[in-house]
Design a protein around this motif. Structure first.
Motif, PDB file in Angstrom:
ATOM      1  N   ASN A 112       0.826  -1.198   0.000  1.00  0.00           N
ATOM      2  CA  ASN A 112       0.000   0.000   0.000  1.00  0.00           C
ATOM      3  C   ASN A 112       0.867   1.258   0.000  1.00  0.00           C
ATOM      4  O   ASN A 112       0.688   2.173  -0.814  1.00  0.00           O
ATOM      5  CB  ASN A 112      -0.904  -0.039   1.231  1.00  0.00           C
ATOM      6  CG  ASN A 112      -1.873   1.117   1.296  1.00  0.00           C
ATOM      7  OD1 ASN A 112      -2.335   1.615   0.288  1.00  0.00           O
ATOM      8  ND2 ASN A 112      -2.179   1.553   2.505  1.00  0.00           N
ATOM      9  N   VAL A 116       1.773   4.287  -3.005  1.00  0.00           N
ATOM     10  CA  VAL A 116       1.629   5.732  -2.765  1.00  0.00           C
ATOM     11  C   VAL A 116       2.921   6.459  -3.129  1.00  0.00           C
ATOM     12  O   VAL A 116       2.893   7.521  -3.774  1.00  0.00           O
ATOM     13  CB  VAL A 116       1.265   6.009  -1.288  1.00  0.00           C
ATOM     14  CG1 VAL A 116       1.226   7.511  -1.019  1.00  0.00           C
ATOM     15  CG2 VAL A 116      -0.076   5.391  -0.933  1.00  0.00           C
ATOM     16  N   TYR A 120       3.589   9.400  -5.942  1.00  0.00           N
ATOM     17  CA  TYR A 120       4.245  10.678  -5.642  1.00  0.00           C
ATOM     18  C   TYR A 120       5.433  10.901  -6.575  1.00  0.00           C
ATOM     19  O   TYR A 120       5.657  12.018  -7.075  1.00  0.00           O
ATOM     20  CB  TYR A 120       4.704  10.712  -4.187  1.00  0.00           C
ATOM     21  CG  TYR A 120       5.434  11.971  -3.802  1.00  0.00           C
ATOM     22  CD1 TYR A 120       4.767  13.191  -3.748  1.00  0.00           C
ATOM     23  CD2 TYR A 120       6.801  11.954  -3.510  1.00  0.00           C
ATOM     24  CE1 TYR A 120       5.438  14.364  -3.417  1.00  0.00           C
ATOM     25  CE2 TYR A 120       7.477  13.116  -3.166  1.00  0.00           C
ATOM     26  CZ  TYR A 120       6.787  14.320  -3.120  1.00  0.00           C
ATOM     27  OH  TYR A 120       7.454  15.479  -2.787  1.00  0.00           O
ATOM     28  N   PRO A 210      -4.174   6.878   1.936  1.00  0.00           N
ATOM     29  CA  PRO A 210      -3.223   6.674   0.842  1.00  0.00           C
ATOM     30  C   PRO A 210      -3.896   6.660  -0.537  1.00  0.00           C
ATOM     31  O   PRO A 210      -3.362   7.221  -1.489  1.00  0.00           O
ATOM     32  CB  PRO A 210      -2.605   5.300   1.160  1.00  0.00           C
ATOM     33  CG  PRO A 210      -2.729   5.180   2.632  1.00  0.00           C
ATOM     34  CD  PRO A 210      -4.041   5.822   2.963  1.00  0.00           C
ATOM     35  N   GLY A 213      -4.529  10.062  -1.545  1.00  0.00           N
ATOM     36  CA  GLY A 213      -3.286  10.677  -2.003  1.00  0.00           C
ATOM     37  C   GLY A 213      -2.956  10.298  -3.436  1.00  0.00           C
ATOM     38  O   GLY A 213      -2.503  11.132  -4.229  1.00  0.00           O
ATOM     39  N   ILE A 214      -3.179   9.031  -3.786  1.00  0.00           N
ATOM     40  CA  ILE A 214      -2.922   8.560  -5.153  1.00  0.00           C
ATOM     41  C   ILE A 214      -3.868   9.243  -6.138  1.00  0.00           C
ATOM     42  O   ILE A 214      -3.454   9.711  -7.210  1.00  0.00           O
ATOM     43  CB  ILE A 214      -3.077   7.019  -5.235  1.00  0.00           C
ATOM     44  CG1 ILE A 214      -1.961   6.329  -4.443  1.00  0.00           C
ATOM     45  CG2 ILE A 214      -3.056   6.550  -6.694  1.00  0.00           C
ATOM     46  CD1 ILE A 214      -2.111   4.826  -4.339  1.00  0.00           C
ATOM     47  N   SER A 217      -2.795  12.784  -6.656  1.00  0.00           N
ATOM     48  CA  SER A 217      -1.598  12.842  -7.511  1.00  0.00           C
ATOM     49  C   SER A 217      -1.982  12.721  -8.979  1.00  0.00           C
ATOM     50  O   SER A 217      -1.472  13.469  -9.832  1.00  0.00           O
ATOM     51  CB  SER A 217      -0.622  11.722  -7.136  1.00  0.00           C
ATOM     52  OG  SER A 217      -0.121  11.906  -5.831  1.00  0.00           O
TER      53      SER A 217
END
Length: 312
Positions: A112, A116, A120, A210, A213-214, A217
């Motif tokens: 996982n 992430v 990034y 996470p 966050g992906i 991005s």
């Protein structure tokens, strides 16, 4: 059913994917093949990255870490399943079951986290290309990998230690091919409210955040790519992210699918069959996804194979 003390519990029974005797040889051959392909494929990725200096970049550093985690992840579950099929046994010791729970949580958490970090890395490469080498320096990459490992180990220790306090009933049959935390908790006779709250809280923090966050991005990446004037530039940018996006879709799609289906259906066996997707199929598919769509990786693999198998 009368609760038994922890000291009385010596083993659990893993029921596997099916109790049909005629299917056991088929399962053995199928999963042994998948395990060997997973180990060999991911090992080749690691060796290719190590041996080719052109691949000593953050993207391939994270990819080799992902391959290592995939090997460990499948090794935590499949060998025990294969041994049980071969010996016609369903038993796994109490200590072995809790150890398996711990390692599964560690490697799921690491996979996982690595996904992430790869998102990034792609975000910095496409949205801030001129500052890429400054931002994604070796020190930061090492610290990110260490952070992911530390969080995953702490999470696994927390869940495993909380499981140690539980007492279990006479029925210790796990309707799965490995000891999964959710299934083991259902077998407990003692109160599991705290355990369930912990699972939901940690899943929200280490799963939803996470993934958010992906997604963030990739929203930024798509926005930047659409501003590129040339069609060739857009294609190159999207091709850089394509493999990672496919792996993310497989991992999160199958993972969330398993837990949503297990919540909506009472069939634990169906949930176990669905779990094969993210525990076996995804780690096996990752090397093919990254190598077949990546010219640099294909070139490194060809060099590696030519060195290992020189033509006379």
């Amino acid at each position: 059913m009368t609760p038994r003390n922890l000291s009385d519990i010596t083993e659990f029974l893993l029921l596997g994917l099916s109790e049909d005797p005629e299917l056991q040889p088929v399962f053995f051959g199928l999963f042994l093949s998948m395990y060997l392909v997973t180990v060999l494929g991911n090992l080749l990725i690691i060796l290719a990255v190590i041996s080719d200096s052109h691949l000593h970049t953050p993207m391939y550093f994270f990819l080799s870490n992902l391959s290592f985690v995939d090997i460990c992840f499948t090794t935590t579950t499949l060998p025990k399943m294969l041994v049980n099929i071969q010996t016609q046994s369903k038993a796994i010791s109490y200590a072995g079951c809790l150890t398996q729970i711990g390692f599964v949580l560690v490697f799921v958490g690491m996979e996982n986290g690595i996904l992430v970090m790869m998102a990034y890395d792609r975000f910095v490469a496409i949205c801030h290309p001129l500052r890429y080498n400054v931002i994604m320096n070796p020190k930061l990459c090492g610290l990110l990998a260490l952070l992911v490992f530390s969080i995953s180990v702490l999470d696994a220790l927390l869940h495993t230690l909380m499981a140690l306090r539980l007492s279990f009933c006479a029925d210790v049959e796990v309707p799965h091919f490995f000891c999964e935390l959710a299934h083991v908790l259902k077998l407990a006779c003692s109160d599991i409210l705290v355990n369930n709250i912990l699972v939901y809280v940690v899943t929200s923090l280490l799963g939803v955040l996470p993934l958010s966050g992906i997604i963030f991005s990739y929203v930024q990446i798509v926005s930047s790519v659409l501003k590129i004037p040339s069609a060739g530039g857009k294609y190159k940018a999207f091709s850089i992210c394509g493999s990672h996006l496919l792996v993310v879709s497989l991992f999160y799609g199958t993972g969330f699918g398993v837990y949503l289906s297990s919540a909506s259906t009472h069939s634990s066996r169906r949930s176990a069959i669905a779990s094969v997707m993210y525990t076996v199929v995804t780690p096996m598919g990752n090397p093919f996804i990254y190598s077949l769509r990546n010219k640099d990786m294909l070139g490194a693999l060809k060099k590696l194979m030519s060195r290992a198998l020189p033509l006379h």
